[in-house]
Design a protein around this motif. Structure first.
Motif, short mmCIF file in Angstrom:
data_model
loop_
_atom_site.label_atom_id
_atom_site.label_comp_id
_atom_site.label_asym_id
_atom_site.label_seq_id
_atom_site.Cartn_x
_atom_site.Cartn_y
_atom_site.Cartn_z
N GLU A 1 1.13 9.38 -5.84
CA GLU A 1 1.41 10.79 -5.55
C GLU A 1 2.33 11.38 -6.62
O GLU A 1 2.15 12.52 -7.06
CB GLU A 1 2.04 10.94 -4.17
N GLN B 1 -6.33 -4.03 3.36
CA GLN B 1 -6.04 -2.73 2.74
C GLN B 1 -6.83 -2.51 1.45
O GLN B 1 -6.55 -1.56 0.72
CB GLN B 1 -4.54 -2.64 2.45
N ASP C 1 -9.57 3.62 -2.54
CA ASP C 1 -9.65 5.07 -2.33
C ASP C 1 -8.49 5.79 -3.03
O ASP C 1 -8.67 6.88 -3.58
CB ASP C 1 -9.64 5.39 -0.84
N SER C 2 -7.31 5.18 -3.04
CA SER C 2 -6.17 5.80 -3.72
C SER C 2 -6.40 5.88 -5.22
O SER C 2 -5.96 6.84 -5.88
CB SER C 2 -4.89 5.04 -3.40
N ARG D 1 0.92 4.08 -2.79
CA ARG D 1 0.54 5.44 -2.42
C ARG D 1 1.58 6.45 -2.92
O ARG D 1 1.23 7.49 -3.51
CB ARG D 1 0.40 5.55 -0.90
N PRO E 1 -8.57 1.14 1.37
CA PRO E 1 -7.62 2.23 1.13
C PRO E 1 -7.02 2.23 -0.27
O PRO E 1 -6.79 3.29 -0.85
CB PRO E 1 -6.55 1.99 2.19
N ILE E 2 -6.78 1.04 -0.83
CA ILE E 2 -6.25 0.96 -2.19
C ILE E 2 -7.27 1.50 -3.18
O ILE E 2 -6.94 2.30 -4.08
CB ILE E 2 -5.88 -0.50 -2.55
N GLN F 1 -8.76 8.77 -5.79
CA GLN F 1 -8.12 10.07 -5.62
C GLN F 1 -7.32 10.51 -6.84
O GLN F 1 -7.05 11.70 -7.00
CB GLN F 1 -7.20 10.04 -4.39
N TYR G 1 0.83 -1.20 0.00
CA TYR G 1 0.00 0.00 0.00
C TYR G 1 0.86 1.26 0.00
O TYR G 1 0.59 2.21 -0.74
CB TYR G 1 -0.94 0.02 1.21
N GLU G 2 1.91 1.28 0.82
CA GLU G 2 2.78 2.45 0.89
C GLU G 2 3.50 2.67 -0.44
O GLU G 2 3.63 3.82 -0.90
CB GLU G 2 3.81 2.28 2.02
#
Length: 256
Positions: free
Chosen positions: A143, A227, A233-234, A139, A230-231, A237, A135-136
């Motif tokens: 970005e 996760q 959601d990324s 992310r 959250p994945i 985004q 996930y990190e």
């Protein structure tokens, strides 16, 4: 439906009213996948619906003299033809700009809804130790992708030639019959597939400075359970950054 060789204010208005991608199970966006000496930018939106797939699509490309358009509704041609860049067709250019902007907004809205729906389905599998690290990594990569999209948007707002080149697929895959989100953009090729246990299987290729993805090994291969949301959601985004960059490209071309 009456086919017309060239768009008009009336046919564009009819197309906008009949255009209903919310019924689709699979949708695609191609961005500058086909370059030629005559056309220096090209885009295609596509939706699949029905038991036996029927395709609704809108595509456009540019050259210094005209915008070349093509549209179909439920597999039947609606219009096809150039819109010249001259004062005589200034109103038609404006009408088509409204059509493509609306279509892009609707496309990203539908992708978001499909992602949200997938994210609401909790995984039935057992979380693994690689999820947090995966996930990190993803992310940070997204970005950087957002930053690249902002650079494109800013450059185009100042008259630069930068473009987004890639593709985006989302929905129930026509062959696999499972939810798939695929984004190939700049140096990244991201694919996320929901498996039978509602886990999200993510694979990412990074071609870095290579010209193609041929022969590139995955930089990330992880099954996400805990996760998963959250994945998802990324991925959601990244959509505003991509849509804003594309709309800026459209505005910069219309102002040339």
């Amino acid at each position: 439906m009456i086919f017309t060789k060239k768009p008009s204010p009336q046919t564009l208005e009819k197309f906008r009213k009949a255009y209903n991608p919310s019924q689709s199970y699979w949708q695609a966006l191609e961005m500058n996948q086909n370059f030629s000496d005559e056309e220096y930018e090209s885009y295609r939106l596509e939706y699949h619906e029905g038991g036996k797939p029927v395709v609704t699509s809108l595509s456009w490309s540019y050259d210094p003299r005209a915008i070349h358009t093509k549209a179909s509704l439920a597999g039947r041609r609606f219009f096809s033809g150039p819109i010249k860049r001259d004062q005589k067709e200034e109103d038609l250019l404006y009408d088509f700009q409204l059509t493509q902007e609306g279509a892009l907004h609707q496309f990203f809205s539908e992708v978001r809804e499909k992602l949200v729906s997938c994210g609401q389905e909790a995984s039935q599998g057992v979380p693994n130790l690689q999820e947090a690290q995966g996930y990190e990594w993803l992310r940070v990569s997204l970005e950087l992708l957002k930053k690249a999209l902002e650079d494109v948007r800013m450059a185009r707002s100042q008259g630069g030639p930068e473009v987004c080149q890639g593709l985006l697929f989302c929905g129930n895959h026509p062959v696999r019959k499972q939810f798939v989100f695929r984004l190939r953009l700049f140096n990244l090729d991201i694919e996320a597939m929901e498996d039978d246990k509602k886990a999200l299987r993510v694979q990412v290729f990074d071609k870095k400075n290579q010209d193609t993805f041929s022969g590139v090994q995955p930089s990330l291969q992880t099954v996400f359970h805990a996760q998963k949301a959250p994945i998802i959601d990324s991925f959601i985004q990244i959509l505003p950054s991509l849509s804003t960059a594309l709309l800026q490209q459209e505005k910069s071309i219309e102002n040339e």
